[in-house]
Design an enzyme around this catalytic site. Structure first.
Site, PDB file in Angstrom:
ATOM      1  N   HIS A  55       0.861  -1.192   0.000  1.00  0.00           N
ATOM      2  CA  HIS A  55       0.000   0.000   0.000  1.00  0.00           C
ATOM      3  C   HIS A  55       0.888   1.230   0.000  1.00  0.00           C
ATOM      4  CE1 HIS A  55      -3.902  -1.888   1.805  1.00  0.00           C
ATOM      5  NE2 HIS A  55      -3.274  -2.748   1.006  1.00  0.00           N
ATOM      6  N   GLU A  57       1.024   3.838   1.836  1.00  0.00           N
ATOM      7  CA  GLU A  57       1.539   4.240   3.142  1.00  0.00           C
ATOM      8  C   GLU A  57       2.724   3.386   3.569  1.00  0.00           C
ATOM      9  OE1 GLU A  57      -3.066   4.493   3.548  1.00  0.00           O
ATOM     10  OE2 GLU A  57      -1.607   3.383   2.358  1.00  0.00           O
ATOM     11  N   CYS A  85      -6.194   2.034   5.780  1.00  0.00           N
ATOM     12  CA  CYS A  85      -6.886   0.811   6.191  1.00  0.00           C
ATOM     13  C   CYS A  85      -6.316   0.353   7.540  1.00  0.00           C
ATOM     14  CB  CYS A  85      -6.679  -0.261   5.124  1.00  0.00           C
ATOM     15  SG  CYS A  85      -4.987  -0.911   5.069  1.00  0.00           S
ATOM     16  N   CYS A  88      -2.474  -0.368   7.392  1.00  0.00           N
ATOM     17  CA  CYS A  88      -1.656   0.839   7.270  1.00  0.00           C
ATOM     18  C   CYS A  88      -1.717   1.690   8.535  1.00  0.00           C
ATOM     19  CB  CYS A  88      -2.080   1.642   6.050  1.00  0.00           C
ATOM     20  SG  CYS A  88      -1.691   0.783   4.507  1.00  0.00           S
TER      21      CYS A  88
END
Length: 165
Positions: A55, A57, A85, A88
Site C-alpha cells: 500500500h 503508506e 486501512c 496501514c
C-alpha cells in the site's frame, strides 16, 4: 499549516496519478520529517509487485525509515490521499508517526475515524494526530474516475484486463 498540507497532498496526488497510470488503485503517500523535508514517497504497488502489503503508506514508511536511518519516525507527518486501512493505520502506529493527514475517507476500509480509529485508539501505546479532508474532492475524484474506467473496461471487449497484472 493548511497551506503546507495542501502542498504535500499535491505531491501525494501526483503519486496517486502515477499508480493509476500503472494500473493500480490511485493512492499516493508522502512522509515529511519535522522540518518539512520529504523523506519518503509511496504509491500503491500491490498489482505491480504482487504484494498485498504494498500500500502507498507502507511503501512511503519503508522509504522514510531507510532515508532517516531509523524505524522510529516520531516527529514525522504522513500525507495520504485516502484514509488508511487497518493494516496501514497499524503500521503508522508502529512507526510512531506523529501526524497523519489524509484526503478522503474510505467507507469500506477506513481505520482512522470512519470504521474504526486505530491511529487514535487510547488502548495502544502511541496515538497519532489526524487531519482529515485535505484536498478531499480531488482525492475522491481520482479514485472515482479510476473505478469508473475499470467498470467500463469490464463491460467492454477487453473485460478480462480490467484488474489484471
Amino acid at each position: 499549516m493548511a497551506q503546507n498540507d495542501e502542498y504535500y497532498m499535491s505531491l501525494a496526488l501526483e503519486l496517486a496519478r502515477k499508480a493509476a497510470s500503472e494500473g493500480d488503485i490511485p493512492v499516493g503517500a508522502v512522509v515529511t520529517d519535522a522540518y518539512g523535508k520529504v523523506i519518503g514517497e509511496g504509491r500503491n504497488r500491490r498489482r505491480i509487485e504482487h504484494d498485498p502489503t504494498a500500500h502507498a503508506e507502507v511503501v512511503a514508511l519503508r522509504e522514510a525509515a531507510r532515508t532517516s536511518g531509523v524505524w522510529n519516525l516520531s516527529g514525522c507527518t504522513l500525507y495520504v490521499t485516502l484514509e488508511p486501512c487497518p493494516m496501514c493505520a497499524g503500521a503508522l502506529v508502529q512507526a510512531r508517526i506523529s501526524r497523519l493527514v489524509f484526503g478522503c475517507t474510505d467507507a469500506k476500509a477506513g481505520a482512522c475515524g470512519t470504521l474504526m480509529n486505530v491511529a487514535a485508539d487510547g488502548r495502544l501505546f502511541h496515538r497519532i494526530k489526524i487531519t482529515r479532508g485535505v484536498c478531499e474532492q480531488e482525492c475522491r475524484k481520482i479514485l472515482q474516475d479510476f473505478f469508473i474506467e475499470c467498470r467500463q473496461r469490464m463491460q467492454g471487449p477487453d473485460k478480462n484486463r480490467a484488474f489484471s497484472s
